[in-house]
Structures are given as structure tokens and as C-alpha cells.
Design a protein around this motif. Sequence first.
Motif, PDB file in Angstrom:
ATOM      1  N   GLU A 178       9.488  -2.345  -5.190  1.00  0.00           N
ATOM      2  CA  GLU A 178       8.503  -2.551  -6.250  1.00  0.00           C
ATOM      3  C   GLU A 178       7.715  -3.839  -5.995  1.00  0.00           C
ATOM      4  O   GLU A 178       6.492  -3.870  -6.117  1.00  0.00           O
ATOM      5  N   ARG A 179       8.412  -4.904  -5.615  1.00  0.00           N
ATOM      6  CA  ARG A 179       7.776  -6.187  -5.314  1.00  0.00           C
ATOM      7  C   ARG A 179       6.841  -6.054  -4.106  1.00  0.00           C
ATOM      8  O   ARG A 179       5.733  -6.603  -4.093  1.00  0.00           O
ATOM      9  N   LYS A 180       7.269  -5.326  -3.100  1.00  0.00           N
ATOM     10  CA  LYS A 180       6.472  -5.122  -1.883  1.00  0.00           C
ATOM     11  C   LYS A 180       5.167  -4.386  -2.194  1.00  0.00           C
ATOM     12  O   LYS A 180       4.099  -4.744  -1.702  1.00  0.00           O
ATOM     13  N   VAL A 181       5.270  -3.354  -3.048  1.00  0.00           N
ATOM     14  CA  VAL A 181       4.075  -2.582  -3.434  1.00  0.00           C
ATOM     15  C   VAL A 181       3.128  -3.453  -4.249  1.00  0.00           C
ATOM     16  O   VAL A 181       1.913  -3.443  -4.039  1.00  0.00           O
ATOM     17  N   ARG A 182       3.672  -4.243  -5.182  1.00  0.00           N
ATOM     18  CA  ARG A 182       2.834  -5.121  -6.007  1.00  0.00           C
ATOM     19  C   ARG A 182       2.111  -6.147  -5.137  1.00  0.00           C
ATOM     20  O   ARG A 182       0.915  -6.370  -5.289  1.00  0.00           O
ATOM     21  N   ARG A 183       2.816  -6.762  -4.204  1.00  0.00           N
ATOM     22  CA  ARG A 183       2.214  -7.785  -3.342  1.00  0.00           C
ATOM     23  C   ARG A 183       1.168  -7.199  -2.397  1.00  0.00           C
ATOM     24  O   ARG A 183       0.261  -7.905  -1.961  1.00  0.00           O
ATOM     25  N   SER A 184       1.300  -5.916  -2.075  1.00  0.00           N
ATOM     26  CA  SER A 184       0.335  -5.308  -1.158  1.00  0.00           C
ATOM     27  C   SER A 184      -1.062  -5.228  -1.764  1.00  0.00           C
ATOM     28  O   SER A 184      -2.054  -5.283  -1.047  1.00  0.00           O
ATOM     29  N   VAL A 185      -1.154  -5.103  -3.078  1.00  0.00           N
ATOM     30  CA  VAL A 185      -2.471  -4.971  -3.713  1.00  0.00           C
ATOM     31  C   VAL A 185      -2.885  -6.189  -4.531  1.00  0.00           C
ATOM     32  O   VAL A 185      -4.011  -6.264  -4.988  1.00  0.00           O
ATOM     33  N   GLU A 186      -1.979  -7.157  -4.723  1.00  0.00           N
ATOM     34  CA  GLU A 186      -2.299  -8.311  -5.561  1.00  0.00           C
ATOM     35  C   GLU A 186      -3.488  -9.119  -5.065  1.00  0.00           C
ATOM     36  O   GLU A 186      -4.265  -9.607  -5.846  1.00  0.00           O
ATOM     37  N   GLY A 187      -3.649  -9.276  -3.793  1.00  0.00           N
ATOM     38  CA  GLY A 187      -4.710 -10.124  -3.261  1.00  0.00           C
ATOM     39  C   GLY A 187      -6.070  -9.471  -3.134  1.00  0.00           C
ATOM     40  O   GLY A 187      -7.024 -10.129  -2.743  1.00  0.00           O
ATOM     41  N   MET A 188      -6.176  -8.199  -3.462  1.00  0.00           N
ATOM     42  CA  MET A 188      -7.459  -7.503  -3.294  1.00  0.00           C
ATOM     43  C   MET A 188      -8.495  -7.997  -4.292  1.00  0.00           C
ATOM     44  O   MET A 188      -8.193  -8.232  -5.455  1.00  0.00           O
ATOM     45  N   ASP A 192     -12.606   0.251  -4.400  1.00  0.00           N
ATOM     46  CA  ASP A 192     -12.787   1.550  -3.768  1.00  0.00           C
ATOM     47  C   ASP A 192     -11.407   2.204  -3.656  1.00  0.00           C
ATOM     48  O   ASP A 192     -10.504   1.612  -3.061  1.00  0.00           O
ATOM     49  N   PRO A 193     -11.194   3.402  -4.215  1.00  0.00           N
ATOM     50  CA  PRO A 193      -9.874   4.042  -4.170  1.00  0.00           C
ATOM     51  C   PRO A 193      -9.322   4.226  -2.764  1.00  0.00           C
ATOM     52  O   PRO A 193      -8.131   4.045  -2.534  1.00  0.00           O
ATOM     53  N   GLU A 194     -10.185   4.565  -1.813  1.00  0.00           N
ATOM     54  CA  GLU A 194      -9.732   4.760  -0.435  1.00  0.00           C
ATOM     55  C   GLU A 194      -9.197   3.459   0.167  1.00  0.00           C
ATOM     56  O   GLU A 194      -8.207   3.461   0.887  1.00  0.00           O
ATOM     57  N   LYS A 195      -9.857   2.347  -0.156  1.00  0.00           N
ATOM     58  CA  LYS A 195      -9.408   1.056   0.366  1.00  0.00           C
ATOM     59  C   LYS A 195      -8.061   0.658  -0.229  1.00  0.00           C
ATOM     60  O   LYS A 195      -7.226   0.088   0.461  1.00  0.00           O
ATOM     61  N   VAL A 196      -7.862   0.950  -1.507  1.00  0.00           N
ATOM     62  CA  VAL A 196      -6.584   0.633  -2.142  1.00  0.00           C
ATOM     63  C   VAL A 196      -5.473   1.442  -1.495  1.00  0.00           C
ATOM     64  O   VAL A 196      -4.412   0.903  -1.157  1.00  0.00           O
ATOM     65  N   LEU A 197      -5.698   2.723  -1.296  1.00  0.00           N
ATOM     66  CA  LEU A 197      -4.689   3.581  -0.663  1.00  0.00           C
ATOM     67  C   LEU A 197      -4.391   3.105   0.760  1.00  0.00           C
ATOM     68  O   LEU A 197      -3.225   3.000   1.149  1.00  0.00           O
ATOM     69  N   HIS A 198      -5.431   2.795   1.511  1.00  0.00           N
ATOM     70  CA  HIS A 198      -5.239   2.320   2.885  1.00  0.00           C
ATOM     71  C   HIS A 198      -4.450   1.011   2.908  1.00  0.00           C
ATOM     72  O   HIS A 198      -3.575   0.814   3.749  1.00  0.00           O
ATOM     73  N   ARG A 199      -4.740   0.135   1.963  1.00  0.00           N
ATOM     74  CA  ARG A 199      -4.044  -1.152   1.909  1.00  0.00           C
ATOM     75  C   ARG A 199      -2.560  -0.974   1.597  1.00  0.00           C
ATOM     76  O   ARG A 199      -1.710  -1.626   2.203  1.00  0.00           O
ATOM     77  N   VAL A 200      -2.249  -0.074   0.662  1.00  0.00           N
ATOM     78  CA  VAL A 200      -0.844   0.193   0.334  1.00  0.00           C
ATOM     79  C   VAL A 200      -0.134   0.790   1.543  1.00  0.00           C
ATOM     80  O   VAL A 200       0.984   0.392   1.875  1.00  0.00           O
ATOM     81  N   LEU A 201      -0.765   1.743   2.208  1.00  0.00           N
ATOM     82  CA  LEU A 201      -0.178   2.348   3.403  1.00  0.00           C
ATOM     83  C   LEU A 201       0.075   1.303   4.490  1.00  0.00           C
ATOM     84  O   LEU A 201       1.152   1.268   5.087  1.00  0.00           O
ATOM     85  N   ARG A 255       0.125  -2.171   4.310  1.00  0.00           N
ATOM     86  CA  ARG A 255       0.958  -3.337   3.986  1.00  0.00           C
ATOM     87  C   ARG A 255       2.418  -2.993   3.722  1.00  0.00           C
ATOM     88  O   ARG A 255       3.294  -3.800   3.986  1.00  0.00           O
ATOM     89  N   THR A 256       2.688  -1.824   3.158  1.00  0.00           N
ATOM     90  CA  THR A 256       4.078  -1.485   2.828  1.00  0.00           C
ATOM     91  C   THR A 256       4.759  -0.689   3.921  1.00  0.00           C
ATOM     92  O   THR A 256       5.979  -0.732   4.042  1.00  0.00           O
ATOM     93  N   GLY A 257       4.005   0.082   4.674  1.00  0.00           N
ATOM     94  CA  GLY A 257       4.597   0.946   5.683  1.00  0.00           C
ATOM     95  C   GLY A 257       5.226   2.188   5.083  1.00  0.00           C
ATOM     96  O   GLY A 257       5.914   2.943   5.763  1.00  0.00           O
ATOM     97  N   LYS A 258       4.992   2.422   3.811  1.00  0.00           N
ATOM     98  CA  LYS A 258       5.550   3.582   3.121  1.00  0.00           C
ATOM     99  C   LYS A 258       4.515   4.706   3.056  1.00  0.00           C
ATOM    100  O   LYS A 258       3.319   4.476   3.147  1.00  0.00           O
ATOM    101  N   LYS A 259       5.012   5.905   2.869  1.00  0.00           N
ATOM    102  CA  LYS A 259       4.123   7.045   2.688  1.00  0.00           C
ATOM    103  C   LYS A 259       3.517   6.938   1.289  1.00  0.00           C
ATOM    104  O   LYS A 259       4.232   6.762   0.303  1.00  0.00           O
ATOM    105  N   ALA A 260       2.206   7.044   1.207  1.00  0.00           N
ATOM    106  CA  ALA A 260       1.516   6.939  -0.072  1.00  0.00           C
ATOM    107  C   ALA A 260       0.402   7.982  -0.120  1.00  0.00           C
ATOM    108  O   ALA A 260      -0.165   8.352   0.901  1.00  0.00           O
ATOM    109  N   GLU A 261       0.129   8.446  -1.329  1.00  0.00           N
ATOM    110  CA  GLU A 261      -0.947   9.419  -1.541  1.00  0.00           C
ATOM    111  C   GLU A 261      -1.496   9.219  -2.941  1.00  0.00           C
ATOM    112  O   GLU A 261      -0.860   8.588  -3.785  1.00  0.00           O
ATOM    113  N   PHE A 262      -2.690   9.741  -3.176  1.00  0.00           N
ATOM    114  CA  PHE A 262      -3.231   9.680  -4.528  1.00  0.00           C
ATOM    115  C   PHE A 262      -2.326  10.479  -5.459  1.00  0.00           C
ATOM    116  O   PHE A 262      -1.698  11.454  -5.045  1.00  0.00           O
TER     117      PHE A 262
END
Length: 159
Positions: A44-54, A76-85, A87-94
Motif C-alpha cells: 500500500e505504501r509503495k503504491v501511494r509513493r509511486s503517485v505522490e510526486g506527480m 492524464d490517466p495513461e500517465k498515472v497507469l504507466h507510473r504505477v506500473l 514504479r511498483t513493478g506490479k500488474k496494474a490496469e484501469f
Amino acid sequence: MGVLDRFSNIVDFHRGDSSKLKKMRKKQLQTVEIKVKMDCEGCERKVRRSVEGMKGITQIEIEPKKHKLTVSGYVDPEKVLHRVLHRTGKKAEFWPYVPYDVVDHPYAPGAYDKKAPAGFVRNDYDHHHQGTQLARATSTEVKYYTTFSDENPNACVLM
């Protein structure tokens, strides 16, 4: 309102940040929902930190039990998704789910998903052909339906 806009442009011009502000104004306020698997507080912390600086993000909400990240802001939704993917290395989707009462046939094979949170089914609006397939009955179903129908004069009546 026009006077305030002009005044804010003058003030921003003197600071030298007017180009950044204009870019931010062009983007619309959006809410982006992303599905990311989170097993523990560290995830949860890793996911939060991945988008906090945007830039442009105004609010971050995480629901670890639903594996859901909600970001609001001028992004931009695409940029947020790309950043989560990235920075976290986890599988993510809308976020692929909608409340089950919005879908016509929530328990149909294309919409029903065992992994969906309680009260949600997979968003299947893109597949319009499935709705027409569900509306049609097969020849066997039609045969059984008409056999016991009141509208058929030769129908079998059970009492």
C-alpha cells in the motif's frame, strides 16, 4: 471573472511559471481508478509513493481490500497507469468493475467475475454482441417454451 483571470496571468507571468499553469489549466479535473494488487501495508505504501510526486494530483485514496487506487487531479490517466506500473513493478490496469445493478445481466459469463469485489461485476459495455446473444433463445428453449405456453392451442397443460 475575466479580470481575475487577467490578474492571475500577470502575477504568474512575473513569477515565470505561467507556461506550467497554462498546461495545468488545459487538463481537466479527472478521477482515475486503477486496480493494483496490494497484499500488505508495504504494498500500500509503495503504491501511494509511486503517485505522490506527480504534478497535478490533488487527492490519493487507496482501498487495499478492493485492490483499488483512486487518484483525482489534473492528470492524464495513461500517465498515472504507466507510473504505477513502472514504479511498483506490479500488474496494474484501469478499474474494470461497475456496480452489478448497472449491468443488464450481471451473472452472464462475460460480466461475472469471481475476483470482483462484493457488489461489483466486470464492466462489459464494450461487448454489445453479448447482450443480443443473451436476448435470443436457442431452438430447444423455444420448443420447450411454446410446448407449455398458454398462447399455443396444442400446448400441454400440467395441473
